[in-house]
Design a protein around this motif. Structure first.
Motif, PDB file in Angstrom:
ATOM      1  N   HIS A 129     -10.210 -20.396   6.516  1.00  0.00           N
ATOM      2  CA  HIS A 129      -9.217 -19.348   6.336  1.00  0.00           C
ATOM      3  C   HIS A 129      -9.476 -18.169   7.263  1.00  0.00           C
ATOM      4  CE1 HIS A 129      -8.833 -21.124   2.046  1.00  0.00           C
ATOM      5  NE2 HIS A 129      -8.038 -21.734   2.879  1.00  0.00           N
ATOM      6  N   VAL A 130     -10.739 -17.858   7.499  1.00  0.00           N
ATOM      7  CA  VAL A 130     -11.050 -16.784   8.445  1.00  0.00           C
ATOM      8  C   VAL A 130     -10.538 -17.145   9.837  1.00  0.00           C
ATOM      9  CG1 VAL A 130     -12.909 -15.493   9.548  1.00  0.00           C
ATOM     10  CG2 VAL A 130     -13.049 -16.021   7.128  1.00  0.00           C
TER      11      VAL A 130
ATOM     12  N   SER B 189      -4.456 -13.119  16.780  1.00  0.00           N
ATOM     13  CA  SER B 189      -4.387 -13.412  18.208  1.00  0.00           C
ATOM     14  C   SER B 189      -2.945 -13.661  18.639  1.00  0.00           C
ATOM     15  CB  SER B 189      -5.257 -14.627  18.531  1.00  0.00           C
ATOM     16  OG  SER B 189      -5.145 -14.987  19.887  1.00  0.00           O
ATOM     17  N   LEU B 190      -2.202 -14.411  17.810  1.00  0.00           N
ATOM     18  CA  LEU B 190      -0.801 -14.682  18.122  1.00  0.00           C
ATOM     19  C   LEU B 190       0.026 -13.399  18.112  1.00  0.00           C
ATOM     20  CD1 LEU B 190       1.486 -16.719  18.622  1.00  0.00           C
ATOM     21  CD2 LEU B 190       1.689 -16.963  16.130  1.00  0.00           C
ATOM     22  N   LEU B 191      -0.226 -12.521  17.133  1.00  0.00           N
ATOM     23  CA  LEU B 191       0.506 -11.257  17.072  1.00  0.00           C
ATOM     24  C   LEU B 191       0.234 -10.401  18.311  1.00  0.00           C
ATOM     25  CD1 LEU B 191       0.056 -10.308  13.306  1.00  0.00           C
ATOM     26  CD2 LEU B 191       2.122 -11.168  14.436  1.00  0.00           C
ATOM     27  N   ALA B 192      -1.023 -10.414  18.774  1.00  0.00           N
ATOM     28  CA  ALA B 192      -1.347  -9.651  19.982  1.00  0.00           C
ATOM     29  C   ALA B 192      -0.617 -10.212  21.204  1.00  0.00           C
ATOM     30  CB  ALA B 192      -2.857  -9.673  20.203  1.00  0.00           C
TER      31      ALA B 192
ATOM     32  N   ALA C 147      -8.208  -9.081  19.252  1.00  0.00           N
ATOM     33  CA  ALA C 147      -7.411  -9.071  18.024  1.00  0.00           C
ATOM     34  C   ALA C 147      -7.914 -10.139  17.056  1.00  0.00           C
ATOM     35  CB  ALA C 147      -5.943  -9.303  18.358  1.00  0.00           C
ATOM     36  N   ALA C 148      -8.302 -11.296  17.578  1.00  0.00           N
ATOM     37  CA  ALA C 148      -8.834 -12.349  16.719  1.00  0.00           C
ATOM     38  C   ALA C 148     -10.111 -11.889  16.020  1.00  0.00           C
ATOM     39  CB  ALA C 148      -9.099 -13.605  17.551  1.00  0.00           C
ATOM     40  N   VAL C 149     -10.978 -11.195  16.759  1.00  0.00           N
ATOM     41  CA  VAL C 149     -12.211 -10.680  16.154  1.00  0.00           C
ATOM     42  C   VAL C 149     -11.889  -9.642  15.096  1.00  0.00           C
ATOM     43  CG1 VAL C 149     -14.359  -9.442  16.597  1.00  0.00           C
ATOM     44  CG2 VAL C 149     -13.570 -11.174  18.205  1.00  0.00           C
TER      45      VAL C 149
ATOM     46  N   ILE D  94     -16.224 -16.862  16.077  1.00  0.00           N
ATOM     47  CA  ILE D  94     -15.044 -16.265  16.716  1.00  0.00           C
ATOM     48  C   ILE D  94     -15.458 -15.136  17.653  1.00  0.00           C
ATOM     49  CG2 ILE D  94     -12.964 -14.934  16.238  1.00  0.00           C
ATOM     50  CD1 ILE D  94     -12.735 -16.559  13.622  1.00  0.00           C
ATOM     51  N   ALA D  95     -16.431 -14.323  17.233  1.00  0.00           N
ATOM     52  CA  ALA D  95     -16.885 -13.217  18.084  1.00  0.00           C
ATOM     53  C   ALA D  95     -17.497 -13.738  19.378  1.00  0.00           C
ATOM     54  CB  ALA D  95     -17.886 -12.354  17.319  1.00  0.00           C
ATOM     55  N   ILE D  96     -18.260 -14.804  19.300  1.00  0.00           N
ATOM     56  CA  ILE D  96     -18.876 -15.356  20.512  1.00  0.00           C
ATOM     57  C   ILE D  96     -17.815 -15.930  21.433  1.00  0.00           C
ATOM     58  CG2 ILE D  96     -20.333 -17.256  21.312  1.00  0.00           C
ATOM     59  CD1 ILE D  96     -22.083 -16.729  18.827  1.00  0.00           C
ATOM     60  N   LEU D  97     -16.844 -16.632  20.845  1.00  0.00           N
ATOM     61  CA  LEU D  97     -15.766 -17.174  21.667  1.00  0.00           C
ATOM     62  C   LEU D  97     -14.990 -16.048  22.337  1.00  0.00           C
ATOM     63  CD1 LEU D  97     -14.210 -19.662  22.574  1.00  0.00           C
ATOM     64  CD2 LEU D  97     -12.816 -19.481  20.515  1.00  0.00           C
ATOM     65  N   ALA D  98     -14.751 -14.957  21.600  1.00  0.00           N
ATOM     66  CA  ALA D  98     -14.045 -13.818  22.185  1.00  0.00           C
ATOM     67  C   ALA D  98     -14.862 -13.177  23.307  1.00  0.00           C
ATOM     68  CB  ALA D  98     -13.740 -12.787  21.097  1.00  0.00           C
ATOM     69  N   LEU D  99     -16.163 -13.082  23.097  1.00  0.00           N
ATOM     70  CA  LEU D  99     -17.025 -12.505  24.125  1.00  0.00           C
ATOM     71  C   LEU D  99     -16.975 -13.326  25.406  1.00  0.00           C
ATOM     72  CD1 LEU D  99     -19.163 -10.373  24.856  1.00  0.00           C
ATOM     73  CD2 LEU D  99     -20.897 -11.936  23.938  1.00  0.00           C
TER      74      LEU D  99
END
Length: 788
Positions: free
Chosen positions: A254-255, A263-266, A289-291, A314-319
């Protein structure tokens, strides 16, 4: 290209080595000294930094050392084991949603970190119970409040049985300092009104309950703010039978869903306002935005461990996206695992750690992403394939961790995953967000979520009652899990790989483990750890008998449900041929209804006029033989009035090579009468010390007449009666009997074999490092299977 270039410092190999080192440190029965751990940590970090060969041994040593240091620190936070009844006054904040039960409320309290508090408890986490028959008064306990309590505390301690939850391990992972209860609730004083994140979660949960009349409101509370307090035992039974527990409350999936939505909204916002791309590229904005979305939802869940793991991923993927470096799925998973293990090595003690990371790893390996747009049929096929991979790949781990497998799980998840996660959860979250903006705005979303959830629940309720429900499996040997995982890997290899049918053989040690049943003429006794009570399983080659079922106390703990039933499943018991309730006291008969509901016995025995109804009488003289093992009741005699403890059924078991005597709670008067009636016939190799080793039992003449090799004591750790009494143990020791006690040793298994009496205690057979840290120098060593 050198080794350093071929082996990235934070790749899959480093993650695997770090995980192996961490698991090894926490799996050993002892902890490394702090000075040795620090030395190993220095070597590991240097090797990891240097590269080449250090890329494998560096993370391994780092994981081992860090886990050892974290475990030592977690142990240092706990009260000493000898402080079993520490009484003090504390002030602290309720840091989790209070759990309200019929007679008690369970609280997690963080003690204030100031000089006014006891030095050993400052800033520490306590698990407290507030006992009261007034539920309305206990409803005033809210998350985020500050209270002053008079408490009685002891070090975290749990029952140790086959198939049972390891409460001590969970306390270690959560850094719980002590368990206890509030001594005088009337003297408790509220110091501050609820504030903070937990108070907000409590308010939102209360609003959902008040605004949604649909019975599924309890599930909306769970999916919106992670509040599972409204789910009863029946709900959890249905969820377990369908393999859906991972979807209730706020899960990592769910997270990820919320992160994808943000992410989609951004991306939509950047598409509508192209000028924003001049300052921030759309890809970076979507990643951040995903983070943000994942962080917000993780906070709503109270930073539960599964959500924190997903947030890290998710944070690592965003980084990586922000750094504009290409990174594969396995590399992302490896970075998340490394981050989690470096921050909290004790996370490997939680089942969710293994299920989440292994589940993602299976999917990444078996279902590589396609670069071409997928058709609708292909998407459905991918969903079915993903569910099949997850079910097959995680089945071995689920069996080892929980002792069960849900045959309905693949079917139920195919329906629940898309419906709950893509319909119910978004509605519940939108409702929570709207309600956060203005009271009353989110009610229609919550009601819609509850209606959608309720449409699917009857199907899962039906599946739980069908033949596709839980499949319970006995405990398997240590090598069963790696063999089964290898078999799953083999089965999931691409089509055309030969010998897949042979891979099924690797599953046999897990799905059909050796039950170690006695041979004909032999018998086995398993005295379960049920706290201050009694439950003994007796097995012959083809028959089983259960003598007592432990307590069921008014605060909600039912040993029959929590300890006896899981132990019977783990020991491979499929049915009970007989059940004996020695007498009607709660500590012996309280768990009977819960056990009978799962294991109805073909025959039942209890004393005449006892409160346990519908049982045959356990009168002296009644005897029978199973598999060349003789069973006989020695007490009470016919027409004996019901006198509680003194009416306990006394059962003698005579195998071909040894004998045992189960005595219930009889006192010295009955013991002397048994000596008068039976004399030397009472001689037994194994005797259950009557009445948990109380001073009113174990008469010297009775002890001398039985003269056992082993005396069994079933007692609760730190019980208020002081059982077993030291002078009682001394009497048994005087005749050469070695004692084992469930309070000290956990569950005890005794075998009457041709080679002699063999004894195994749970804590000795499966040692943990915290056992060694708590064991006093004078305590008798645990026993392992050894012939006399």
């Amino acid at each position: 290209m050198d080794d350093a270039a071929r082996t990235p410092p934070f790749g899959t190999a480093a993650a695997a080595a770090l995980l192996i080192g961490t698991t090894a440190a926490l799996g050993l029965p002892w902890l490394s000294p702090w000075w040795l751990a620090l030395a190993v940590l220095g070597i590991g970090v240097a090797g990891w930094w240097h590269g080449r060969a250090g890329r494998w041994y560096g993370p391994l040593l780092t994981g081992f050392a860090l886990a050892s240091l974290h475990a030592a620190h977690a142990l240092s936070l706990q009260l000493p084991a000898d402080l079993t009844r520490l009484e003090t006054r504390i002030a602290g904040r309720i840091v989790e949603l209070p759990v309200h039960e019929p007679r008690r409320t369970r609280l997690d309290v963080r003690v204030d970190n100031d000089v006014s508090q006891p030095a050993a408890l400052r800033g520490r986490l306590l698990r407290l119970a507030w006992y009261s028959d007034n539920p309305e008064a206990r409803r005033e306990l809210l998350a985020g409040q500050r209270w002053q309590f008079d408490v009685r505390l002891r070090a975290p301690r749990g029952l140790r049985n086959p198939g049972g939850m390891d409460a001590e391990m969970h306390a270690m992972a959560r850094r719980v300092t002590a368990n206890g209860y509030i001594r005088e609730p009337s003297l408790a004083r509220l110091l501050a009104s609820p504030t903070g994140l937990q108070a907000w979660r409590e308010r939102m949960s209360t609003r959902i309950a008040g605004s949604v009349s649909n019975p599924a409101a309890r599930f909306v509370q769970a999916l919106s703010v992670g509040d599972t307090r409204g789910l009863d035992d029946g709900d959890w039974a249905v969820l377990r039978a369908n393999g859906l527990t991972h979807l209730v409350a706020i899960s990592g999936f769910h997270v990820g869903l919320v992160a994808g939505l943000f992410s989609l909204l951004a991306r939509v916002l950047w598409w509508l306002l192209p000028g924003l791309a001049r300052r921030w590229p759309r890809q970076i904005a979507a990643a951040l935005a995903a983070v943000a979305g994942a962080s917000l939802y993780t906070a709503v869940a109270g930073f539960a461990l599964p959500t924190v793991r997903t947030l890290l991923m998710i944070a690592i993927l965003a980084l990586v996206r922000v750094a504009r470096r290409p990174l594969g799925g396995f590399d992302t998973l490896a970075l998340a695992a490394i981050a989690m293990l470096l921050v909290d090595p004790l996370a490997v003690l939680a089942a969710g750690f293994w299920l989440s990371f292994l589940g993602v790893a299976w999917l990444l390996w078996c279902l590589p992403p396609s670069s071409e747009p997928a058709s609708r049929g292909a998407m459905i096929g991918d969903l079915v394939s993903a569910q099949g991979v997850a079910s097959l790949g995680l089945l071995p781990l689920g069996v080892v961790l929980f002792g069960q497998a849900s045959l309905a799980g693949p079917i139920a998840n195919l329906i629940a995953v898309p419906w709950w996660s893509l319909v119910v959860v978004p509605l519940a979250l939108v409702g929570t967000g709207l309600e956060g903006l203005h009271a009353g705005w989110g009610q229609w979303c919550w009601q819609a979520a509850a209606w959608c959830f309720q449409q699917s629940w009857p199907l899962f309720d039906w599946l739980a009652g069908s033949g596709l429900a839980l499949w319970w499996l006995p405990e398997a040997a240590w090598y069963a899990l790696p063999l089964a995982l290898l078999g799953a890997f083999w089965l999931l290899l691409p089509r055309g790989v030969p010998g897949k049918a042979l891979a099924l053989l690797l599953w046999l040690p897990l799905l059909w483990p050796q039950r170690h049943l006695p041979a004909t003429g032999e018998a086995e006794l398993a005295m379960l750890d049920v706290g201050q009570g009694l439950s003994v399983l007796v097995r012959t080659r083809h028959h089983t008998l259960l003598y007592d079922m432990g307590p069921a106390v008014r605060d909600g703990f039912d040993a029959g449900e929590r300890a006896v039933v899981p132990a019977l499943h783990a020991l491979g018991v499929r049915r009970l041929d007989a059940a004996v309730v020695s007498h009607g006291d709660n500590d012996h008969a309280g768990g009977y209804p819960a056990v009978a509901a799962v294991f109805p016995a073909d025959a039942g025995y209890a004393p005449a006029d006892s409160p346990v109804a519908g049982k045959a009488l356990c009168e002296a003289g009644r005897r029978w033989t199973w598999d060349e093992v003789e069973f006989a009741f020695l007490h009470p005699p016919p027409h004996f009035p019901y006198l509680g403890n003194e009416s306990s059924c006394v059962l003698r078991i005579r195998a071909r090579h040894g004998s045992a005597l189960l005595t219930g709670d009889i006192g010295q008067v009955v013991e002397r009468d048994l000596v008068r009636l039976h004399g030397d016939e009472l001689r037994s190799d194994v005797v259950l010390a009557a009445h948990h080793g109380s001073g009113g039992s174990s008469d010297p003449g009775f002890v001398q007449a039985t003269r056992p090799q082993r005396v069994l004591v079933s007692s609760g750790h730190g019980n208020r009666f002081g059982h077993p009494k030291p002078d009682v143990l001394a009497r048994w020791a005087k005749v050469g009997a070695q004692s084992v006690d469930t309070a000290r040793d956990g569950a005890v298994r005794v075998r009457l074999l041709a080679t002699g009496v063999e004894v195994e205690t749970r804590r000795a057979a499966r040692p943990r490092f915290w056992d060694a840290a708590r064991r006093s120098a004078t305590a008798p060593a645990g026993l392992s299977y050894r012939p006399e």
